[in-house]
Design a protein around this motif. Structure first.
Motif, PDB file in Angstrom:
ATOM      1  N   CYS A   1       5.179  18.274  35.991  1.00 10.96           N
ATOM      2  CA  CYS A   1       4.213  19.288  35.581  1.00 10.96           C
ATOM      3  C   CYS A   1       3.102  18.629  34.757  1.00 10.96           C
ATOM      4  O   CYS A   1       3.382  17.893  33.814  1.00 10.96           O
ATOM      5  CB  CYS A   1       4.930  20.341  34.745  1.00 10.96           C
ATOM      6  SG  CYS A   1       3.804  21.543  34.045  1.00 10.96           S
TER       7      CYS A   1
ATOM      8  N   CYS B   1       3.416  20.415  30.839  1.00 13.37           N
ATOM      9  CA  CYS B   1       4.492  20.105  29.897  1.00 13.37           C
ATOM     10  C   CYS B   1       5.106  18.732  30.150  1.00 13.37           C
ATOM     11  O   CYS B   1       5.978  18.307  29.403  1.00 13.37           O
ATOM     12  CB  CYS B   1       5.565  21.190  29.933  1.00 13.37           C
ATOM     13  SG  CYS B   1       6.412  21.297  31.525  1.00 13.37           S
TER      14      CYS B   1
ATOM     15  N   CYS C   1       5.947  25.945  37.584  1.00 11.28           N
ATOM     16  CA  CYS C   1       6.745  24.965  36.861  1.00 11.28           C
ATOM     17  C   CYS C   1       8.004  25.664  36.338  1.00 11.28           C
ATOM     18  O   CYS C   1       7.918  26.715  35.709  1.00 11.28           O
ATOM     19  CB  CYS C   1       5.945  24.389  35.695  1.00 11.28           C
ATOM     20  SG  CYS C   1       6.937  23.409  34.574  1.00 11.28           S
TER      21      CYS C   1
ATOM     22  N   HIS D   1       9.794  24.819  33.985  1.00  9.64           N
ATOM     23  CA  HIS D   1       9.976  24.634  32.548  1.00  9.64           C
ATOM     24  C   HIS D   1       9.028  25.510  31.743  1.00  9.64           C
ATOM     25  O   HIS D   1       9.451  26.204  30.823  1.00  9.64           O
ATOM     26  CB  HIS D   1       9.772  23.160  32.175  1.00  9.64           C
ATOM     27  CG  HIS D   1      10.707  22.250  32.910  1.00  9.64           C
ATOM     28  ND1 HIS D   1      12.036  22.148  32.608  1.00  9.64           N
ATOM     29  CD2 HIS D   1      10.492  21.434  33.974  1.00  9.64           C
ATOM     30  CE1 HIS D   1      12.614  21.289  33.446  1.00  9.64           C
ATOM     31  NE2 HIS D   1      11.692  20.844  34.280  1.00  9.64           N
ATOM     32  N   CYS D   2       7.732  25.506  32.134  1.00 10.02           N
ATOM     33  CA  CYS D   2       6.785  26.292  31.340  1.00 10.02           C
ATOM     34  C   CYS D   2       6.233  27.493  32.103  1.00 10.02           C
ATOM     35  O   CYS D   2       5.411  28.238  31.569  1.00 10.02           O
ATOM     36  CB  CYS D   2       5.637  25.402  30.845  1.00 10.02           C
ATOM     37  SG  CYS D   2       4.602  24.745  32.172  1.00 10.02           S
TER      38      CYS D   2
HETATM   39 ZN   LIG Z   1       5.374  22.780  32.968  1.00  9.45          ZN
END
Ligand SMILES: [Zn+2]
Length: 136
Positions: A101, A104, A119, A121-122
């Motif tokens: 990403c 992040c 993404c 994660h974020c």
């Molecule tokens: Zn991310």
């Protein structure tokens, strides 16, 4: 496109092999059934018939039933193996790559050819950076 066509022909070949194998085994059963079904010991009668009975596929070319069984088995097994391989290739979507990403900077694994992803994660919609990593 070329690869896809090759996959399809492998798939078609595997189906043909399976069908031919089943046909060969059915032909053997059909040929021996009258005697096997009336025999006291069907299994040993069947085995004896394999070595004594002959099938005239083409005029002048006699074919011992045992060869037909071996051939049928071989075709069926290789057909199934090819089928499993081609189906596996169908459903595994390309190679697995690592994405990074740009926001992040975290990595995750996914199958290739995605231009725009969320993404994990974020949760942002991003153009991922594809990075090379050995598959673990
Ligand atoms: Zn991310």
């Amino acid at each position: 496109m070329k690869i896809l066509r090759r996959k399809r022909s492998t798939y078609a070949l595997s189906l043909i092999l399976c069908l031919a194998g089943i046909a060969a085994l059915l032909a053997t059963l059909w040929k021996t059934w009258p005697e096997v079904s009336s025999a006291k010991d069907p299994f040993s009668t069947f085995l004896t018939l394999l070595w004594t009975e002959k099938l005239d596929l083409i005029a002048g070319l006699a074919f011992k039933l045992v060869y037909l069984v071996v051939l049928g088995d071989a075709m069926l097994i290789s057909g199934i193996v090819l089928l499993v391989l081609s189906v596996q290739r169908f459903y595994l979507p390309g190679k697995v790559v690592w994405y990074r990403c740009p926001f992040c900077k975290k990595d995750w694994r996914s199958s290739g050819d995605k231009a725009l992803v969320h993404c994990p994660h974020c949760r942002q919609l991003i153009h991922p950076i594809i990075i090379e990593k050995p598959v673990q």
